[in-house]
Scaffold this motif. Structure first.
Motif, short mmCIF file in Angstrom:
data_model
loop_
_atom_site.label_atom_id
_atom_site.label_comp_id
_atom_site.label_asym_id
_atom_site.label_seq_id
_atom_site.Cartn_x
_atom_site.Cartn_y
_atom_site.Cartn_z
N ASN A 103 45.06 -80.74 22.81
CA ASN A 103 46.44 -81.05 22.21
C ASN A 103 46.29 -81.10 20.51
OD1 ASN A 103 47.76 -81.56 24.60
ND2 ASN A 103 47.33 -83.87 24.55
N ALA A 104 45.33 -81.67 20.16
CA ALA A 104 44.76 -81.51 18.65
C ALA A 104 44.92 -80.03 18.23
CB ALA A 104 43.45 -82.30 18.43
N MET A 105 44.13 -79.45 19.06
CA MET A 105 43.92 -77.89 18.44
C MET A 105 45.31 -77.18 18.47
SD MET A 105 42.08 -74.96 20.54
CE MET A 105 43.15 -74.63 21.88
N ILE A 106 46.15 -77.46 19.48
CA ILE A 106 47.41 -76.84 19.51
C ILE A 106 48.07 -77.49 18.19
CG2 ILE A 106 49.75 -77.00 20.79
CD1 ILE A 106 48.03 -77.07 23.41
N LYS A 107 48.19 -78.67 17.94
CA LYS A 107 48.96 -79.16 16.91
C LYS A 107 48.36 -78.53 15.57
CE LYS A 107 50.15 -83.73 18.80
NZ LYS A 107 51.80 -83.11 18.98
N LEU A 154 44.51 -65.52 14.20
CA LEU A 154 45.75 -64.82 13.57
C LEU A 154 46.61 -65.79 12.83
CD1 LEU A 154 46.59 -62.36 16.46
CD2 LEU A 154 45.40 -61.63 14.38
N THR A 155 47.02 -65.65 11.81
CA THR A 155 47.50 -66.35 10.96
C THR A 155 49.00 -65.96 10.40
OG1 THR A 155 45.68 -67.72 10.13
CG2 THR A 155 47.47 -68.41 9.14
N ASP A 156 50.05 -66.72 10.32
CA ASP A 156 51.21 -66.31 9.89
C ASP A 156 51.18 -66.56 8.31
OD1 ASP A 156 53.82 -65.81 8.99
OD2 ASP A 156 54.99 -66.82 10.57
N VAL A 157 50.97 -65.77 7.64
CA VAL A 157 51.08 -66.07 5.93
C VAL A 157 52.16 -65.53 5.10
CG1 VAL A 157 48.55 -65.82 6.16
CG2 VAL A 157 49.71 -63.80 5.65
N ARG A 167 50.28 -72.60 11.32
CA ARG A 167 50.84 -71.31 11.83
C ARG A 167 49.87 -70.18 12.29
NH1 ARG A 167 56.35 -70.99 9.99
NH2 ARG A 167 56.87 -72.84 8.60
N MET A 168 49.03 -70.73 13.12
CA MET A 168 47.86 -69.74 13.60
C MET A 168 47.77 -69.85 15.12
SD MET A 168 44.48 -71.60 12.44
CE MET A 168 45.09 -71.43 10.68
N LYS A 184 53.34 -66.86 20.46
CA LYS A 184 54.61 -67.26 19.91
C LYS A 184 54.77 -66.46 18.47
CE LYS A 184 55.43 -72.03 21.20
NZ LYS A 184 55.40 -73.44 20.99
N LEU A 185 53.70 -66.25 17.65
CA LEU A 185 53.80 -65.53 16.63
C LEU A 185 54.40 -64.16 16.73
CD1 LEU A 185 50.25 -66.16 14.84
CD2 LEU A 185 52.43 -67.02 14.30
N PHE A 186 54.02 -63.41 18.11
CA PHE A 186 54.49 -62.26 18.22
C PHE A 186 55.66 -62.08 19.09
CE2 PHE A 186 50.22 -61.77 16.74
CZ PHE A 186 50.41 -60.37 16.26
N GLY A 187 56.17 -63.28 19.65
CA GLY A 187 57.37 -63.19 20.40
C GLY A 187 56.80 -62.89 21.96
N TYR A 188 55.69 -62.86 22.49
CA TYR A 188 55.22 -62.61 23.83
C TYR A 188 55.68 -63.62 24.62
CZ TYR A 188 52.48 -58.90 21.57
OH TYR A 188 52.15 -57.97 20.90
#
Length: 527
Positions: free
Chosen positions: A159-163, A267-270, A169-170, A190-194
């Motif tokens: 859960n901590a990893m997910i948070k 992968l990080t949303d920058v 945003r990665m 989620k980043l790619f909308g899959y």
């Protein structure tokens, strides 16, 4: 369990003393009477009902007690009417493994009773089973608790990893270099909308999300990294729901993975960072433009006034020449008028040329110049204002040419800005004298310096370096760009500019810059 065993032994056999030890005891230890509470007194003798097997491993933390007893052991001559006893021992065994020993002190009458000895063996066997079952239950309960704790820790970690991924945003991913397939965490999808239920993402499905301008570059970069086993580190853009996202990829080859060569990474949303950087770049560009235009504006007022003077002189000289042409013998006066007109024309052209150079290019154009000559030319731009505002301007650089490698227009801009700053400061002088002293000095053998000392109110800034910060001004109407421009120009010439208080009143601004090699300049040394 051990206490219950001893209670049953006491009840069934009438034993005087009993002892259970749930830990290792070698036969030599037994014979040597090493264990407390089972010492063999004089006249007593052992009766080993069973030969002990190797002791099964015991975790003391699983046992309430390891030594339990009842009664008082026989002490030779210590108890009246108590005859020498027989010590009966029996191994406590369960599933073919010894878990402890039972010791029973019997009187002579009971020691030879077959039923009593048989009862002790039977009780030892059943007691050993009960203790083993209890121990097994304790071990299972401990393992259950440990497993529950481990599962809870795992859930909390997951859960901590997910948070953390949500906040950053990665998402993490794994990429199979042979099949081209990859899979990642929920946040990665989620980043790619899959669809989060997808087990794996096809290589073509991933590349289709990349904008066409970046697609081939990323495919080539990835192929090169895979061929060399090199780390992944690149950025690209994807299009999702009509919006452009910037994605940063960092990964490495999993050398411990068994099977197909596989990369793992993040992968990080920058996008937000890139937007900030773009806005910062735009703001810096706008600030640079504003600084440049402000510099141009500060010069423009002086330049307009000073250019009007040679134009007026040219107009008057032309009118005078025309009059002398009509007069007999006026050729000498005509020639003198034309010469003055030529000089004033050159002066106006020089001012306009410098302004054009400043407006067209912000690049420093270095060349060998005589800085004293350049300074003198620049000071002509503030002479008229100084006269109007009743400021006494004194200079101390009546020297020969001083060669430096510099941009003539930019150095003149520094001189005009510093001189105008001094004139601005002395507008608030009231009845105090208005004096501006401009001097050259030599801080060391390889540098040239110039100081501007005024008798204005000075400055109250604790840190004079702040005066050179963009948009910082001590004047209510000031833009805070003039001194920032000066510092930028001086630094571009490998020089330094500082401010300090003038005594007893005013401020001093100084700049220094390198002299050309072998300049041979003889100037006063200061500080």
């Amino acid at each position: 369990m051990a206490r219950r065993l001893l209670a049953e032994v006491r009840e069934r056999t009438g034993a005087l003393h009993g002892f259970v030890r749930l830990e290792a005891l070698s036969r030599q230890e037994l014979e040597a009477s090493a264990a407390p509470g089972i010492a063999l007194p004089a006249g007593a003798h052992w009766n080993h009902l069973s030969m002990p097997k190797p002791l099964a491993s015991i975790d003391p933390s699983l046992l309430e007690e390891t030594e339990i007893s009842f009664g008082v052991p026989f002490v030779s001559g210590g108890q009246a009417g108590r005859s020498h006893p027989t010590i009966v021992s029996s191994a406590l065994e369960a599933s073919g493994r010894r878990i402890g020993m039972l010791f029973v002190e019997l009187g002579r009458a009971r020691a030879g009773d077959h039923n009593t000895l048989e009862a002790i063996e039977m009780l030892a066997a059943s007691g050993a089973q009960a203790i083993a079952y209890r121990r097994l239950g304790q071990r299972l309960e401990t393992q259950r608790c440990l497993r529950a704790t481990a599962e809870e820790t795992l859930r909390e970690t997951h859960n901590a990893m997910i948070k953390h991924q949500q906040v950053g945003r990665m998402g993490d991913f794994r990429y199979n270099t042979r099949t081209g397939e990859s899979f990642g965490s929920l946040e990665c999808y989620k980043l790619f909308g899959y669809d989060p239920t997808l087990a794996e993402i096809d290589f073509g499905e991933w590349t289709s999300k990349i904008v066409p301008e970046d697609r081939q570059r990323i495919i080539d970069t990835l192929a090169d990294c895979v061929s060399r086993g090199a780390p992944l580190k690149f950025e690209y853009r994807i299009e999702l729901d009509g919006q452009i996202k910037y994605i940063a990829c960092e990964g490495a080859l999993d050398v411990d993975h068994v099977g197909d060569p596989t990369y793992y990474g993040v992968l990080t949303d920058v996008t937000e960072r890139r937007r900030y950087e773009e806005r910062l770049s735009a703001a810096q560009h706008e600030l640079a433009t504003a600084v440049r235009l402000a510099s141009l504006g500060e010069l423009a007022a002086s330049i307009i006034h000073e250019v009007s003077q040679p134009i007026t002189a040219i107009r008057l000289g032309a009118a005078s020449a025309l009059r002398w042409l009509d007069a007999p013998g006026g050729e000498k006066e005509v020639r003198a008028s034309l010469k003055r007109m030529s000089e004033e024309t050159a002066r106006a052209a020089s001012v306009i040329g410098g302004l054009r150079a400043l407006a067209r290019s912000s690049v420093t154009q270095l060349a060998e110049i005589d800085i004293i000559e350049a300074v003198r030319e620049a000071l002509t731009l503030i002479e008229g204002r100084a006269s109007r505002e009743r400021v006494s301007v004194a200079t101390s650089f009546d020297k020969a040419a001083i060669p430096v490698c510099a941009d003539r227009v930019q150095i003149q801009q520094v001189v005009v800005n510093l001189a105008n700053n001094a004139l601005d400061a002395m507008l608030r002088n009231g009845e105090h004298a208005r004096q501006l002293h401009i001097a050259c000095f030599k801080p060391d053998a390889s540098h040239f310096g110039m100081s501007f000392a005024d008798t204005g109110p000075g400055f109250t800034v604790d840190n004079p370096e702040r005066l050179f910060d963009p948009l910082y001004s001590t004047k209510a109407e000031g833009m805070g760009l003039g001194l920032a421009i000066c510092r930028k120009i001086v630094h571009a010439h490998q020089g330094e500019i500082v401010a300090r208080a003038n005594e007893p009143r005013g401020a001093i601004f100084e700049f220094t810059m390198p002299l050309m090699e072998n300049a041979g300049v003889d100037l006063p040394r200061v500080r």
